[in-house]
Design an enzyme around this catalytic site. Structure first.
Site, PDB file in Angstrom:
ATOM      1  N   LYS A 123       0.862  -1.192   0.000  1.00  0.00           N
ATOM      2  CA  LYS A 123       0.000   0.000   0.000  1.00  0.00           C
ATOM      3  C   LYS A 123       0.891   1.232   0.000  1.00  0.00           C
ATOM      4  CE  LYS A 123      -4.523   0.956   0.397  1.00  0.00           C
ATOM      5  NZ  LYS A 123      -5.710   0.168   0.044  1.00  0.00           N
TER       6      LYS A 123
HETATM    7  P1  NAD Z   1     -13.357   7.736  -2.415  1.00  0.00           P
HETATM    8  O1  NAD Z   1     -12.315   8.775  -2.266  1.00  0.00           O
HETATM    9  O2  NAD Z   1     -13.983   7.509  -3.731  1.00  0.00           O
HETATM   10  O3  NAD Z   1     -14.537   7.993  -1.355  1.00  0.00           O
HETATM   11  C1  NAD Z   1     -14.279   8.185   0.000  1.00  0.00           C
HETATM   12  C2  NAD Z   1     -15.575   8.616   0.652  1.00  0.00           C
HETATM   13  O4  NAD Z   1     -15.376   8.718   2.066  1.00  0.00           O
HETATM   14  C3  NAD Z   1     -16.060   9.984   0.181  1.00  0.00           C
HETATM   15  O5  NAD Z   1     -17.471   9.951   0.019  1.00  0.00           O
HETATM   16  C4  NAD Z   1     -15.676  10.898   1.343  1.00  0.00           C
HETATM   17  O6  NAD Z   1     -16.491  12.041   1.435  1.00  0.00           O
HETATM   18  C5  NAD Z   1     -15.903   9.965   2.504  1.00  0.00           C
HETATM   19  N1  NAD Z   1     -15.228  10.414   3.715  1.00  0.00           N
HETATM   20  C6  NAD Z   1     -13.951  10.855   3.840  1.00  0.00           C
HETATM   21  N2  NAD Z   1     -13.732  11.231   5.117  1.00  0.00           N
HETATM   22  C7  NAD Z   1     -14.875  11.019   5.792  1.00  0.00           C
HETATM   23  C8  NAD Z   1     -15.284  11.207   7.129  1.00  0.00           C
HETATM   24  N3  NAD Z   1     -14.436  11.688   8.038  1.00  0.00           N
HETATM   25  N4  NAD Z   1     -16.557  10.867   7.479  1.00  0.00           N
HETATM   26  C9  NAD Z   1     -17.415  10.364   6.578  1.00  0.00           C
HETATM   27  N5  NAD Z   1     -17.084  10.176   5.276  1.00  0.00           N
HETATM   28  C10 NAD Z   1     -15.835  10.486   4.906  1.00  0.00           C
HETATM   29  O7  NAD Z   1     -12.676   6.391  -1.838  1.00  0.00           O
HETATM   30  P2  NAD Z   1     -13.096   4.893  -2.126  1.00  0.00           P
HETATM   31  O8  NAD Z   1     -12.217   4.381  -3.188  1.00  0.00           O
HETATM   32  O9  NAD Z   1     -14.578   4.790  -2.226  1.00  0.00           O
HETATM   33  O10 NAD Z   1     -12.606   4.197  -0.767  1.00  0.00           O
HETATM   34  C11 NAD Z   1     -13.431   4.145   0.400  1.00  0.00           C
HETATM   35  C12 NAD Z   1     -12.914   3.048   1.314  1.00  0.00           C
HETATM   36  O11 NAD Z   1     -12.921   1.816   0.595  1.00  0.00           O
HETATM   37  C13 NAD Z   1     -11.479   3.212   1.821  1.00  0.00           C
HETATM   38  O12 NAD Z   1     -11.384   2.657   3.106  1.00  0.00           O
HETATM   39  C14 NAD Z   1     -10.674   2.369   0.849  1.00  0.00           C
HETATM   40  O13 NAD Z   1      -9.450   1.939   1.393  1.00  0.00           O
HETATM   41  C15 NAD Z   1     -11.634   1.226   0.643  1.00  0.00           C
HETATM   42  N6  NAD Z   1     -11.398   0.458  -0.564  1.00  0.00           N
HETATM   43  C16 NAD Z   1     -11.432   1.035  -1.797  1.00  0.00           C
HETATM   44  C17 NAD Z   1     -11.240   0.259  -2.936  1.00  0.00           C
HETATM   45  C18 NAD Z   1     -11.349   0.826  -4.311  1.00  0.00           C
HETATM   46  O14 NAD Z   1     -11.256   0.039  -5.271  1.00  0.00           O
HETATM   47  N7  NAD Z   1     -11.570   2.097  -4.491  1.00  0.00           N
HETATM   48  C19 NAD Z   1     -10.960  -1.116  -2.800  1.00  0.00           C
HETATM   49  C20 NAD Z   1     -10.956  -1.671  -1.516  1.00  0.00           C
HETATM   50  C21 NAD Z   1     -11.175  -0.875  -0.413  1.00  0.00           C
END
Ligand code: NAD
Length: 433
Positions: A123
């Site tokens: 990561k």
């Molecule tokens: P993203 O940037 O598209 O979305 C993140 C979301 O979280 C946004 O809506 C943002 O407003 C919200 N957020 C941020 N801080 C916040 C807070 N303090 N309180 C409430 N909401 C908050 O990111 P993503 O890709 O959707 O990732 C979200 C989660 O999923 C992360 O934990 C990431 O590690 C995990 N994840 C993502 C993927 C992927 O393929 N994108 C894969 C596995 C896991």
């Protein structure tokens, strides 16, 4: 056999980890400790899971548009490479720390093994608020970071992907920078690229789709009907919004949503398409007129059948776990539930489908993208979704059987399956020299 004889000479802890129990790394360590009783003779190798193989800290200096020089702290951690090249996203967020990146890398090792992909776990991240940067500054920062970590990434070494606040454009810059530095177009160095640059169809929606598929299976196995099920989603980005869309298409109602900009509630269900349009126009769910605004903490009190944390780690604290009124937690985010909260949810009979299987859809299609880049032969979206669904369902089945067999939670079962796969390889490869 216990691990104590083999690890007796190993000093406890890492000098660069802050003592205490409140970082994601400590959450991960607590999760690994719970697997020890199920590892048998492989327990001898378990200490390897508690140490990243390699952790790189880089300075990322860039010239801002106003002519001043800014420095950002960047990280790339390769937690375990026994099963193959490192694989894991890159996060741009002001709260990024080494310990967070270590935990996220370790969870990638577990996740990749849980769905049996030929990858280790890695990561990366930069401690930055990307909203404060212009597009040009963001590009310069991404390119400099890529050059700095270029000494350890590569299509056969370690393959980054998008995570919080990074997207297909960021991956395109990373791919181009690595390619310029190495002298040939290396599409396989990152996944999550735009489709016309060697990206895969289905990648953007893959994580949300995996959350939906594992959630649908968990609901089927526990007799929870999706038709009319009430759902709350924290984080309405890539993962949360796609999962919400798919559940709503299957008949569920999105009754509450929260992101960094606000919390919105509607007992009769929020209009997901209108909400998506609002987020696109304003950058967040705050101010959406199709529901009532709630205080942030009230989000955790909304009665639901399904709760999807899809934002950041550490959100389901013990206090919130006591209050939650839901039946099924689907961890779209990485590490959203603290270990003590996990125990409370288990005691209260609330089923948790853990991150390390629930959100593995993204890395699974990343694997498909990497394979397609190597063969320069691209699959249809139907083929991708079919293969994704198959991997998610068969992986969850194996984890469910393990959980039933040992009467343990799905999280401990996922760790047990994954750690066994990693440590078997560790044992058979042997220690060098
Ligand atoms: P993203 O940037 O598209 O979305 C993140 C979301 O979280 C946004 O809506 C943002 O407003 C919200 N957020 C941020 N801080 C916040 C807070 N303090 N309180 C409430 N909401 C908050 O990111 P993503 O890709 O959707 O990732 C979200 C989660 O999923 C992360 O934990 C990431 O590690 C995990 N994840 C993502 C993927 C992927 O393929 N994108 C894969 C596995 C896991």
């Amino acid at each position: 056999m216990s691990s104590t004889t083999a690890t007796a000479a190993t000093p406890h802890g890492l000098s660069y980890v802050t003592p205490g129990h409140d970082s994601p790394w400590h959450t991960y360590l607590a999760q690994v400790d719970r697997v020890a009783p199920y590892l048998g003779e492989l327990g001898r190798w378990a200490e390897t899971l508690k140490r990243p193989k390699r952790a790189l800290v880089v300075d990322v200096p860039i010239e801002l548009d106003n002519g001043t020089i800014a420095h950002f702290e960047g990280f790339r951690v390769q937690h375990n490479l026994s099963r193959g090249p490192g694989k894991g996203g890159v996060r741009f967020h002001p709260d990024v720390t080494m310990e967070e990146v270590m935990a996220l890398a370790a969870w990638m090792s577990i996740k990749n093994a849980a769905v049996n992909l030929p990858f280790g776990g890695a990561k990366g991240g930069i401690r930055v608020d990307p909203r404060q940067l212009s597009a040009k500054e963001l590009e310069r920062m991404t390119r400099r970071y890529t050059s700095e970590i270029g000494i350890i990434i590569g299509p056969q070494q370690d393959i980054p992907a998008p995570d919080v606040n990074t997207n297909a454009q960021v991956m395109a810059w990373m791919m181009d920078t690595y390619s310029m530095n190495t002298g040939s177009t290396a599409t396989g160095v990152v996944t999550g690229k735009p489709v016309h640059l060697g990206g895969s169809l289905g990648r953007v929606k893959a994580t949300g789709r995996g959350v939906f598929v594992t959630g649908r299976e968990a609901a089927r196995r526990t007799g929870l009907k999706l038709e009319g099920a009430r759902m709350a989603v924290q984080g309405f980005g890539n993962v949360g919004s796609v999962a919400a869309e798919l559940f709503v298409a299957a008949g569920a109602k999105l009754v509450a949503v929260q992101d960094h900009s606000g919390t919105v509630h509607a007992e009769s269900g929020l209009d997901v398409a209108a909400l998506l349009a609002h987020v696109k126009a304003t950058g967040g769910v705050g101010g959406f007129r199709g529901g009532e605004a709630l205080q942030a903490e009230e989000f955790w009190d909304v009665p639901t059948d399904i709760l999807i944390p899809a934002a950041l780690e550490g959100q389901i604290t013990p206090a919130r776990a006591q209050r939650l009124r839901t039946k099924l937690v689907l961890e779209g985010a990485n590490g959203p539930t603290l270990p003590e909260a996990d125990d409370i949810l288990a005691d209260r009979g609330i089923l948790v489908v853990p991150d390390v299987i629930c959100n593995a859809g993204g890395v699974t299609v990343s694997y498909f993208e990497w394979v397609q880049d190597f063969s320069s032969y691209f699959w249809t979206e139907e083929e991708i979704n079919e293969r994704l669904d198959h991997i998610m369902v068969t992986s969850l089945n194996k984890i469910w059987e393990t959980a039933d067999q040992h009467r343990i939670t799905l999280r401990t079962a996922t760790f047990a399956v994954a750690c066994e796969r990693i440590l078997m390889v560790r044992r058979d490869r042997g220690l060098y020299p």
